[in-house]
Motif scaffolding. Structure first.
Motif, PDB file in Angstrom:
ATOM      1  N   VAL A 211     -18.195 -33.359 -12.752  1.00 15.39           N
ATOM      2  CA  VAL A 211     -17.537 -32.077 -12.543  1.00 15.39           C
ATOM      3  C   VAL A 211     -18.701 -31.052 -12.989  1.00 15.39           C
ATOM      4  N   GLN A 212     -18.336 -30.135 -12.082  1.00 10.75           N
ATOM      5  CA  GLN A 212     -19.508 -28.875 -11.870  1.00 10.75           C
ATOM      6  C   GLN A 212     -18.624 -27.455 -12.184  1.00 10.75           C
ATOM      7  N   VAL A 213     -19.135 -26.740 -12.874  1.00  9.24           N
ATOM      8  CA  VAL A 213     -18.495 -25.298 -13.177  1.00  9.24           C
ATOM      9  C   VAL A 213     -19.494 -24.251 -12.850  1.00  9.24           C
ATOM     10  N   VAL A 214     -18.881 -23.299 -11.966  1.00  6.28           N
ATOM     11  CA  VAL A 214     -19.768 -22.348 -11.386  1.00  6.28           C
ATOM     12  C   VAL A 214     -18.883 -20.995 -11.852  1.00  6.28           C
ATOM     13  N   THR A 215     -19.571 -19.984 -12.575  1.00  2.00           N
ATOM     14  CA  THR A 215     -19.000 -18.736 -13.156  1.00  2.00           C
ATOM     15  C   THR A 215     -19.578 -17.710 -12.376  1.00  2.00           C
ATOM     16  N   GLY A 216     -18.717 -16.846 -12.263  1.00  2.00           N
ATOM     17  CA  GLY A 216     -18.789 -15.348 -11.425  1.00  2.00           C
ATOM     18  C   GLY A 216     -17.459 -14.822 -10.920  1.00  2.00           C
ATOM     19  N   SER A 217     -17.535 -14.053  -9.991  1.00  2.00           N
ATOM     20  CA  SER A 217     -16.516 -13.619  -9.370  1.00  2.00           C
ATOM     21  C   SER A 217     -15.931 -14.312  -8.096  1.00  2.00           C
ATOM     22  N   GLY A 218     -14.524 -14.366  -7.934  1.00  2.00           N
ATOM     23  CA  GLY A 218     -14.169 -14.818  -6.775  1.00  2.00           C
ATOM     24  C   GLY A 218     -14.549 -14.287  -5.544  1.00  2.00           C
ATOM     25  N   ALA A 219     -14.580 -12.875  -5.422  1.00  2.00           N
ATOM     26  CA  ALA A 219     -15.104 -12.349  -4.217  1.00  2.00           C
ATOM     27  C   ALA A 219     -16.508 -12.870  -3.659  1.00  2.00           C
ATOM     28  N   GLU A 220     -17.651 -13.320  -4.813  1.00  2.00           N
ATOM     29  CA  GLU A 220     -18.774 -13.480  -4.556  1.00  2.00           C
ATOM     30  C   GLU A 220     -18.940 -14.853  -4.194  1.00  2.00           C
ATOM     31  N   LEU A 221     -18.164 -15.761  -4.783  1.00  2.00           N
ATOM     32  CA  LEU A 221     -18.306 -17.172  -4.831  1.00  2.00           C
ATOM     33  C   LEU A 221     -17.077 -17.908  -4.186  1.00  2.00           C
TER      34      LEU A 221
END
Length: 522
Positions: A211-221
């Protein structure tokens, strides 16, 4: 405020440790996360890029085949151990949820309950749902058919801020036990509860990296997550959901989405007023109204109008608002300035056009920057924003109706159909009315928890409130590819090469007529 800040056992060091599992090419580029109760900085997370998403997806995919090869019972055991760890360590994450989101602790605890119920349910049912099933063959005994379910591979999960733990991890649990890897992006305002859950899953035996978690904005990712995924689970607004569905369609991947709602509650003329008032408080103001399945419209019989409205308004005015990290508060804070402005704008627009405030209607800055009173409006008309737009805050409008039929018609007069509620003294009548409502879930004599907590039954929206379902068999089989294996014995399906086609057609016509009359043949 200082007592509140010091009461939490979660400090900046612990939060920094959680973010170390996030893959980021440049970990020094950070996004601040605010404490919703105070507006102060709670912590920060890496600001991931689309390239980071691709890296995280590759690592998750590398771990997936070995995980899928393990027996379902082994995978289920991880969910049960996770269930136990969540209960044991709940105070850690309850503080996190409250500080990230602003909700009262009693509503944060509902997230603990949800995660545990989902973990237990799929741990005990996954083997049954995923086992090979015999199906009826084309030529009955001559054709042996099996239906198999293989994991999709990599499941993308994009979750919102209103339920950081529940929506951050619960949708991933059936995907995991089905043999998938998961790439998840919690909302940038509430990343820590999801990171905490992934850490606990790994403590429970989940392979690191699956399970990988990425953090940031939905618009960017968001686009990068869709491009990397074999299936997408999205929870959020209808407007964003339309964009997500279009992107998934271009990728030719399936998706499941729970979207917006303008949920209705119907009080029938035989309802117990005291129970209805208590139910409406819960329906409208749980989680500070920041709940996809909360109620924003209530239809009240004219014969009960005066009694109900006076009691409901009194109950709302008596609610205790507080930033306390304990169970003393009835309602907490909104999450941010944007939500506060939305509630304020909807109330201001409605009152300027003639709506009346029966309770609330004011912010409470002395409690925290984003607190707003539980608010009840009446005399709401179609030209007001609050009439049809989702507020997503502690705001509800009351409408007087003269009949059950009128209440049903007006409740259905919406582009949304997520969660409705019916209050009556006659459960059979409640079921009959519920079946006429255009909503994916309808609770009779309950606000929302009866349907949501019944994990064995599907949960999702009709109309513009979503596609697909979570929970039950739908909630796990959507993360699989169905495969049919058919083994033919003795005779082929179709006209044998040595048989005259006309004779074959006559024989098959006779056989089809016979099968039509044979009980048990589908």
């Amino acid at each position: 405020m200082s007592d509140y800040r010091q009461s939490s056992p979660i400090g900046r060091v612990q939060l920094a440790e959680l973010t170390r599992r996030v893959i980021a090419a440049d970990p020094d580029v950070r996004l601040e996360v605010l404490d919703a109760m105070t507006g102060a900085v709670l912590g920060d997370t890496p600001r991931c890029t689309p390239a980071d998403v691709a890296t995280a997806a590759a690592r998750a995919r590398a771990a997936q085949p070995a995980w899928a090869a393990r027996p379902v019972a082994d995978r289920a055991a991880v969910l049960l151990r996770f269930h136990d760890l969540v209960l044991q360590r709940q105070d850690e994450v309850l503080d996190l949820i409250q500080r990230e989101n602003g909700k009262a602790r009693r509503h944060a605890f509902e997230e603990i309950m949800d995660v545990c119920m989902v973990s237990r349910y799929y741990a005990h049912t996954a083997a049954d749902y995923l086992k090979p099933e015999r199906r009826q063959g084309a030529q009955l005994a001559l054709t042996q058919v099996w239906e198999l379910h293989h994991p999709k591979g990599l499941v993308g999960v994009i979750s919102p801020w209103n339920y950081p733990l529940t929506l951050g991890i619960s949708d991933a649990l059936p995907a995991i036990v089905a043999g998938n890897a998961v790439l998840t992006k919690p909302d940038q305002q509430t990343p820590f509860a999801a990171l905490w859950a992934v850490r606990l899953l790994e403590e429970a035996g989940l392979p690191a990296g699956l399970v990988q978690v990425v953090t940031g904005s939905g618009a960017e990712l968001g686009s990068a997550i869709i491009e990397q995924s074999d299936f997408l689970m999205f929870t959020g607004s209808t407007a964003v959901g339309r964009t997500v569905a279009a992107q998934a369609g271009r990728q030719l991947i399936d998706c499941s989405m729970e979207l917006g709602g303008k949920n209705a509650l119907l009080i029938l003329d035989d309802a117990d007023v005291d129970k209805a008032v208590d139910g409406c408080v819960r329906a409208c103001f749980s989680n500070t109204g920041q709940l996809c399945i909360s109620i924003e419209r209530i239809y009240v019989p004219a014969t009960m109008w005066d009694e109900f409205t006076s009691r409901f308004a009194a109950a709302a005015r008596s609610m205790k608002l507080s930033p306390a990290l304990d169970y003393s508060a009835d309602m907490g804070s909104l999450i941010n300035q944007r939500q506060l402005e939305t509630v304020t704008r909807h109330v201001g627009d409605a009152t300027a056009k003639g709506a009346r405030v029966l309770a609330g209607g004011q912010p409470r800055p002395e409690l925290g920057p984003f607190f707003y009173e539980p608010t009840i409006l009446t005399d709401v008309r179609p030209d007001m924003m609050v009439y049809a737009q989702e507020t997503f805050g502690p705001l509800v409008s009351l409408y007087r109706v003269d009949s059950e039929e009128e209440a049903i018609e007006r409740a259905n007069d919406s582009e949304y159909g997520l969660n409705f509620s019916v209050w009556t003294g006659d459960p059979a009548r409640g079921r009959r009315v519920a079946a006429q409502l255009q909503a994916g879930t309808v609770n009779v004599n309950d606000a929302y928890a009866a349907a949501w907590g019944s994990i064995d039954a599907p949960m999702g929206g009709m109309k513009a409130s979503g596609i697909g379902r979570r929970h039950g068999e739908h909630g796990i089989l959507k993360y699989t590819e169905a495969q049919t294996i058919a083994v033919e014995r003795l005779l082929p399906v179709g006209n044998p090469s040595r048989v005259n086609p006309a004779r074959y057609a006559r024989a098959m016509t006779f056989a089809l007529r016979a099968l039509r009359r044979l009980p048990g043949v589908k």
